[in-house]
Design a protein around this motif. Sequence first.
Motif, PDB file in Angstrom:
ATOM      1  N   ASP A  26      -0.089  27.487   6.221  1.00 30.42           N
ATOM      2  CA  ASP A  26      -1.168  27.761   7.175  1.00 30.42           C
ATOM      3  C   ASP A  26      -1.408  26.530   8.036  1.00 30.42           C
ATOM      4  N   ARG A  27      -1.425  25.354   7.374  1.00 28.81           N
ATOM      5  CA  ARG A  27      -1.536  24.082   8.085  1.00 28.81           C
ATOM      6  C   ARG A  27      -0.554  23.094   7.474  1.00 28.81           C
ATOM      7  N   ILE A  28      -0.144  22.143   8.306  1.00 28.90           N
ATOM      8  CA  ILE A  28       0.815  21.119   7.892  1.00 28.90           C
ATOM      9  C   ILE A  28       0.212  19.755   8.172  1.00 28.90           C
ATOM     10  N   GLY A  29       0.303  18.871   7.186  1.00 29.79           N
ATOM     11  CA  GLY A  29      -0.099  17.485   7.378  1.00 29.79           C
ATOM     12  C   GLY A  29       1.137  16.603   7.353  1.00 29.79           C
ATOM     13  N   VAL A  30       1.175  15.622   8.230  1.00 25.95           N
ATOM     14  CA  VAL A  30       2.302  14.684   8.289  1.00 25.95           C
ATOM     15  C   VAL A  30       1.794  13.309   7.887  1.00 25.95           C
ATOM     16  N   MET A  31       2.414  12.732   6.843  1.00 28.87           N
ATOM     17  CA  MET A  31       2.038  11.405   6.367  1.00 28.87           C
ATOM     18  C   MET A  31       3.076  10.367   6.765  1.00 28.87           C
ATOM     19  N   ALA A  32       2.615   9.165   7.017  1.00 27.66           N
ATOM     20  CA  ALA A  32       3.485   8.004   7.231  1.00 27.66           C
ATOM     21  C   ALA A  32       2.676   6.770   6.880  1.00 27.66           C
ATOM     22  N   ASN A  33       3.325   5.824   6.228  1.00 28.24           N
ATOM     23  CA  ASN A  33       2.649   4.575   5.840  1.00 28.24           C
ATOM     24  C   ASN A  33       1.365   4.822   5.057  1.00 28.24           C
ATOM     25  N   GLY A  34       1.367   5.867   4.221  1.00 22.29           N
ATOM     26  CA  GLY A  34       0.241   6.114   3.345  1.00 22.29           C
ATOM     27  C   GLY A  34      -0.967   6.759   3.986  1.00 22.29           C
ATOM     28  N   PRO A  48       0.827  -1.212   0.000  1.00 20.79           N
ATOM     29  CA  PRO A  48       0.000   0.000   0.000  1.00 20.79           C
ATOM     30  C   PRO A  48       0.862   1.262   0.000  1.00 20.79           C
ATOM     31  N   ALA A  49       0.673   2.111  -0.991  1.00 22.16           N
ATOM     32  CA  ALA A  49       1.390   3.385  -1.049  1.00 22.16           C
ATOM     33  C   ALA A  49       0.585   4.483  -0.371  1.00 22.16           C
ATOM     34  N   VAL A  50      -0.718   4.465  -0.601  1.00 17.70           N
ATOM     35  CA  VAL A  50      -1.659   5.354   0.078  1.00 17.70           C
ATOM     36  C   VAL A  50      -2.764   4.455   0.609  1.00 17.70           C
ATOM     37  N   ASP A  51      -3.088   4.631   1.896  1.00 13.78           N
ATOM     38  CA  ASP A  51      -3.923   3.638   2.578  1.00 13.78           C
ATOM     39  C   ASP A  51      -5.070   4.310   3.330  1.00 13.78           C
ATOM     40  N   GLY A  52      -6.183   4.558   2.625  1.00 18.42           N
ATOM     41  CA  GLY A  52      -7.363   5.134   3.275  1.00 18.42           C
ATOM     42  C   GLY A  52      -7.180   6.572   3.706  1.00 18.42           C
ATOM     43  N   LEU A  53      -6.533   7.394   2.874  1.00 17.96           N
ATOM     44  CA  LEU A  53      -6.201   8.768   3.239  1.00 17.96           C
ATOM     45  C   LEU A  53      -7.422   9.674   3.225  1.00 17.96           C
ATOM     46  N   ASN A  54      -7.577  10.449   4.306  1.00 18.32           N
ATOM     47  CA  ASN A  54      -8.576  11.514   4.387  1.00 18.32           C
ATOM     48  C   ASN A  54      -7.845  12.836   4.582  1.00 18.32           C
ATOM     49  N   LEU A  55      -8.155  13.832   3.736  1.00 13.73           N
ATOM     50  CA  LEU A  55      -7.433  15.109   3.808  1.00 13.73           C
ATOM     51  C   LEU A  55      -8.284  16.189   3.160  1.00 13.73           C
ATOM     52  N   SER A  56      -8.285  17.376   3.764  1.00 14.41           N
ATOM     53  CA  SER A  56      -9.016  18.518   3.206  1.00 14.41           C
ATOM     54  C   SER A  56      -8.118  19.741   3.168  1.00 14.41           C
ATOM     55  N   VAL A  57      -8.241  20.521   2.096  1.00 16.00           N
ATOM     56  CA  VAL A  57      -7.568  21.810   1.973  1.00 16.00           C
ATOM     57  C   VAL A  57      -8.632  22.864   1.728  1.00 16.00           C
ATOM     58  N   GLN A  58      -8.627  23.905   2.530  1.00 21.62           N
ATOM     59  CA  GLN A  58      -9.619  24.960   2.394  1.00 21.62           C
ATOM     60  C   GLN A  58      -9.241  25.937   1.276  1.00 21.62           C
ATOM     61  N   ALA A  59     -10.239  26.608   0.721  1.00 24.13           N
ATOM     62  CA  ALA A  59      -9.971  27.662  -0.261  1.00 24.13           C
ATOM     63  C   ALA A  59      -9.193  28.782   0.414  1.00 24.13           C
ATOM     64  N   GLY A  60      -8.176  29.265  -0.272  1.00 23.97           N
ATOM     65  CA  GLY A  60      -7.352  30.332   0.286  1.00 23.97           C
ATOM     66  C   GLY A  60      -6.359  29.864   1.321  1.00 23.97           C
ATOM     67  N   GLU A  61      -6.016  28.567   1.318  1.00 22.19           N
ATOM     68  CA  GLU A  61      -5.119  27.997   2.322  1.00 22.19           C
ATOM     69  C   GLU A  61      -3.830  27.496   1.677  1.00 22.19           C
ATOM     70  N   PHE A  62      -2.734  27.672   2.387  1.00 24.04           N
ATOM     71  CA  PHE A  62      -1.440  27.103   1.997  1.00 24.04           C
ATOM     72  C   PHE A  62      -1.209  25.891   2.885  1.00 24.04           C
TER      73      PHE A  62
END
Length: 252
Positions: free
Chosen positions: A207-215, A22-36
Motif C-alpha cells: 500500500d505504501r513503500i518506505g525507502v531507507m538510506a544511512n539509517g 550509526p545503523a539507524v539514525d533518528g528514524l521516524n516511521l508509521s504503519v497504519q492498521a490494515g496496511e501493507f
Amino acid sequence: MNSAHSSVALEIRGLAKRFERPAVDGLNLSVQAGEFYTLLGPNGAGKTTTLRMVTGLLRPDHGSITVFDIDALGDPISAKKVMAWVSDEPMIYEKLTPLEYLDFVAGLWGIDSHLAGARARDLLSWLDLAPHADERCERLSKGMRQKVALAGALVHEPRLIILDEPFTGLDAGSARLVKEVLKERVRAGCSVIMTTHILDVAERVADRIGVMANGALIAEGTLDELHRQAGTGHTSLEDTFLMLVARNGLAE
C-alpha cells in the motif's frame, strides 16, 4: 489498505542504534492498521536493524516504539502478544513435524489445544503444507520450512506481522502463495511491514513503500507518490528507487 481501520499499528519515533557507526539514525516511521508497508533500501541501510528493534531482539540506544498504543520498550511482553516475526532464515525446531511445531508454538501462547489444532491444520492447508504435516521439518526444503515458520508466526493471529526478506529461497509458486496469504491477512485487517530486495514484490503488494538510506527514511508514499518524488522520466520502481538512493550518495 483497509479503510475501515484508521488506528496506528506501528509508530517509531527518533529510533537510533549504533554499532561501529550509526545503523539507524533518528528514524521516524508509521504503519497504519490494515496496511501493507514495504521497506526498501540498499544493504546496510538499517532495515533489518529497525525490524529487530521493533520485535525486541535489539534494544535501541534512543527513541520510542509503539505497537497498537502499547509501549514496546516499556511493556515488551504485551507488545509481542500482538506481533509476529518472520526472518529470512526459517527459525523452527527441525526435529519436529510442522504439526508438532505449530502445536508447540500455540502452547507457548496459551491457546486452547482444540482451537490450536484446528488453526494449525487450517494454516498448513492454506500454505499447501498439509501433505507434509507429519514429516520432520529437517527433511523439508528451505521454502517449505519458511512456510512452516510463517504458519508458526500466524498461529496466535497477530495484528502486526513483521517480515525480513521472507521470499529468500522460495520458488515462484511458494512466493506467490506467501504473497496471497499475506494479502489475505491484510484484507482481514492485519498490518504487515516487510523488507525485500525483490522490487517486483514491493510493487505488487505494498500500500505504501518506505525507502531507507544511512539509517533514515529518505522517501515514503504510494508507488505514484514515489515516482513524483524521484522526478519525471521514472516510471518503474527500480528506476525510482535507484534515483532516490543516488540522491543520498548511495548505490545498490
